[in-house]
Design an enzyme around this catalytic site. Structure first.
Site, short mmCIF file in Angstrom:
data_model
loop_
_atom_site.label_atom_id
_atom_site.label_comp_id
_atom_site.label_asym_id
_atom_site.label_seq_id
_atom_site.Cartn_x
_atom_site.Cartn_y
_atom_site.Cartn_z
N CYS A 270 -63.08 9.22 9.72
CA CYS A 270 -62.13 8.11 9.74
C CYS A 270 -61.33 8.19 11.04
CB CYS A 270 -61.20 8.14 8.52
SG CYS A 270 -60.03 9.51 8.50
N HIS B 244 -51.13 7.64 6.27
CA HIS B 244 -51.08 8.86 7.07
C HIS B 244 -51.20 8.52 8.54
CE1 HIS B 244 -55.31 8.08 6.08
NE2 HIS B 244 -55.61 8.60 7.25
#
Length: 657
Positions: free
Chosen positions: A182, A69
């Protein structure tokens, strides 16, 4: 873009397909699907952004799943591409390759509603029933319906069945708080949160999670933090407002571990809650730093984070370049510095210089190291700017660093230039511009204008003063002799052993490595002093656990055996487990030994031409015998001090008992 726009359609799905033999090929194939569906304006740019995210940490997850991603300026609509692979491809998961791959692409400045849709998918992948349905889907339409069902759930949708309950927890239910985060804040942040919540349910533990992701976060209430028995940090980036948790027992890891091993992390947090020797969040007064709903760190903490970001990104350039230079000296002798570039450019394997193959190889290594080392100041400035303004700050930051070298400002000029570039880029990024111009802001306008501003400031205003400061510092170092040099050795030794890889340690190390570029005897002496003192803590703890094992726990004795090698390689962090468990007795003892080693190194004119490597770069150490003597004396002194402290100075808890 409306939040009702579908994030996945049937033309973005591949079922049971051979998309290649590696993750680069799979990401390329899925990016091609997005391009064919009109979801990206630059296929190569999207692929580069996804692979850059892969380089930060693997996106493979247990159970045969991968979720590459990214956020990209080449994407206008939040989009999910899916491939069910045959054969499966390795994405770095601990249990093997992945056959279910989601490419999640979000706009660079995507709205929080869109990002919530993408995070909903990530959270669903924690559920085994949903994953099984993905594998059983027979058509692209069926799979799109499954995904749409989790990103746009019906109001009355039933919650997934809970996992089987474990054996009853002991009396006295624990309360834990957690932070997950993250780098991109799209997927792993939320998957880690849900994995920890399910594990806490199985362990009968109260858990409240704050997700610091791209779709926003709601800070934990101060009362919830105060009542918590322990905290879990599952993050790949800095924790926002970390001071709120000061003094709490902490279990920390990367975000992937919370996904892969949530039960283990919950168990460790419960154990830490009842362990007075457990590692704790640094700081002493959470009440002073946290208020209800607070989410901003103070400027002191923010400044430290900015500078440490620059130093941490600079160190790989220093280590690689410095060690290559040292290897060049090993093969070509110290005189190679005067002829390396000429040999590298004008000689070859078929036209060796007078010194033969060894001299030629030494020249190549020295030239490579010099080129890598030349990025020291630009990398420092570039990533200081990055820490302030994110990616738009990198180009003006590197430009500022190169300018600092050009005008003679050295690493001080790099720090100042990086700060100016970062805040200039940040200010420009906050200007409200028309929608049609937003795509050009991060890649053209911000780097251009910020580079121009910092360039004019450095050329016209501060370049020469910075050069004078840098020259003065160099002259001061070169003029140190006798007592003043020994005092500097003591100070550097204390700094290297104070926080074992923390800000003070890094400040001393950055001071030494930046001085290497001057290539003076004084700078080589400073480098030797810093490395020798940094080797003392792990070696001292290894010696102490060997001489008096009865004073240490079994895990500490295990750590002591490993610390021999860590210390020999100049990895100060090898002493952290001891310092975290018993800081008041360990850290002063290590500082005592480090100060002795630092003073002796400066007194005996020990030099070092490599920035890292410990005893393994012995060939780059001048006065090697005195280096070893200084290191041995400091190590023995620190080990004796910590043994005496543990023998005669009892912690307050033990006295109370």
């Amino acid at each position: 873009m409306s939040t009702s726009a579908p994030v996945i359609t049937t033309d973005l799905v591949l079922l049971d397909t051979d998309a290649g033999t590696d993750k680069e090929a799979v990401i390329g194939r899925l990016a091609g699907l997005l391009a064919g569906a009109g979801r990206t304006s630059d296929t190569d740019g999207l692929i580069a952004a996804a692979l850059a995210r892969e380089a930060q940490s693997a996106t493979g997850l247990p159970g045969g799943i991968a979720i590459p991603h990214c956020r990209s300026p080449h994407v206008d609509t939040p989009t999910i591409g899916f491939a069910r692979l045959s054969p499966a491809v390795d994405f770095g998961a601990p249990d093997g390759p992945a056959d279910l791959v989601f490419l999640i692409a979000a706009p660079e400045s995507g709205g929080s509603d869109h990002l919530k849709l993408l995070s909903s998918l990530a959270r669903a992948l924690v559920r085994k029933d949903f994953v099984e349905q993905l594998r059983a889907a027979s058509t692209a339409g069926e799979l799109v319906s499954l995904v749409d069902g989790v990103v746009n759930p019906a109001p009355a949708a039933a919650a997934p069945a809970a996992a089987p309950a474990p054996p009853a927890a002991p009396a006295g239910k624990k309360s834990i708080v957690a932070i997950t985060a993250c780098p991109t804040g799209i997927a792993h942040t939320y998957m880690a949160a849900d994995a920890l919540k399910l594990a806490a349910e199985r362990a009968d533990v109260d858990l409240v999670v704050e997700t610091q992701g791209s779709s926003g976060s709601t800070p934990l209430p101060a009362a919830t933090i105060a009542a918590a028995d322990a905290v879990i940090f599952a993050t790949d980036v800095g924790v926002k407002d970390r001071g709120r948790f000061a003094g709490k027992p902490v279990v920390a890891s990367g975000v992937k571990r919370a996904i892969n091993e949530p039960d283990a992390m919950i168990s460790e947090a419960v154990a830490a809650a009842g362990n007075p020797k457990a590692a704790r969040v640094e700081g002493s007064s959470p009440a002073e730093e946290a208020t209800e709903g607070s989410s901003n760190v103070g400027w002191g903490t923010r400044t430290r984070q900015i500078l440490l970001t620059g130093v941490s990104y600079m160190i790989p350039f220093v280590a690689a370049g410095g060690l290559l230079i040292a290897l060049g000296f090993l093969f070509g002798g110290y005189e190679i510095a005067d002829v390396a570039n000429d040999i590298a450019l004008n000689n070859s394997l078929t036209n060796l210089p007078d010194g033969g193959l060894a001299q030629y190889f030494g020249a190549i290594l020295f030239s490579l190291g010099g080129l890598a080392f030349g990025f020291l100041v630009p990398a420092l400035a570039g990533y200081i700017s990055f820490a302030i303004a994110d990616r738009p700050g990198i180009a003006p930051g590197f430009t500022a660093g190169a300018l600092a070298v050009f005008v003679g400002g050295g690493f001080i000029g790099g720090i100042v230039g990086g700060v100016i570039a970062g805040f200039t880029a940040l200010w420009i990024s906050r200007i409200d511009v028309p929608r049609w111009l937003r795509g050009l802001m991060p890649v053209v306008i911000i780097p251009l204008v910020a580079s121009l501003v910092v360039g004019l400031i450095m050329f016209l205003l501060i370049g020469r003063p910075l050069a004078l400061i840098n020259t003065g510092l160099t002259d001061w170092l070169n003029g140190l002799t006798g007592t003043s040099a020994i005092l500097l050795g003591v100070i550097l030794g204390l700094m290297m052993c104070f926080d074992l890889g923390g800000p003070v340690n890094k400040a001393a190390y950055a001071f030494a490595t930046a001085g290497l570029a001057a290539a003076t005897t004084a700078s080589f002496e400073v480098m030797a002093t810093v490395m020798a003192a940094g080797m003392v803590p792990p070696l001292a703890m290894a010696l102490a656990t060997t001489v008096r094992p009865s004073l240490f726990s079994e895990p500490e004795k295990e750590n002591g055996r490993a610390a021999w090698l860590l210390g020999a390689a100049f990895i100060s962090e090898g002493a952290i487990p001891f310092a975290a468990a018993d800081p008041l007795r360990v850290i002063p003892s290590m500082m005592f030994g480090g100060a002795i080693t630092g003073a002796l190194c400066m007194a005996f004119d020990v030099t070092l031409r490599a920035p890292h490597g410990g005893i393994f770069v012995f060939f780059a150490i001048g006065n090697l015998i005195w280096f070893l003597v200084s290191l041995a004396v400091g190590t023995i002194a620190a080990a004796a001090a910590v043994v005496a402290a543990k023998q005669f100075v009892k912690p307050r808890q033990a006295v109370a008992a």
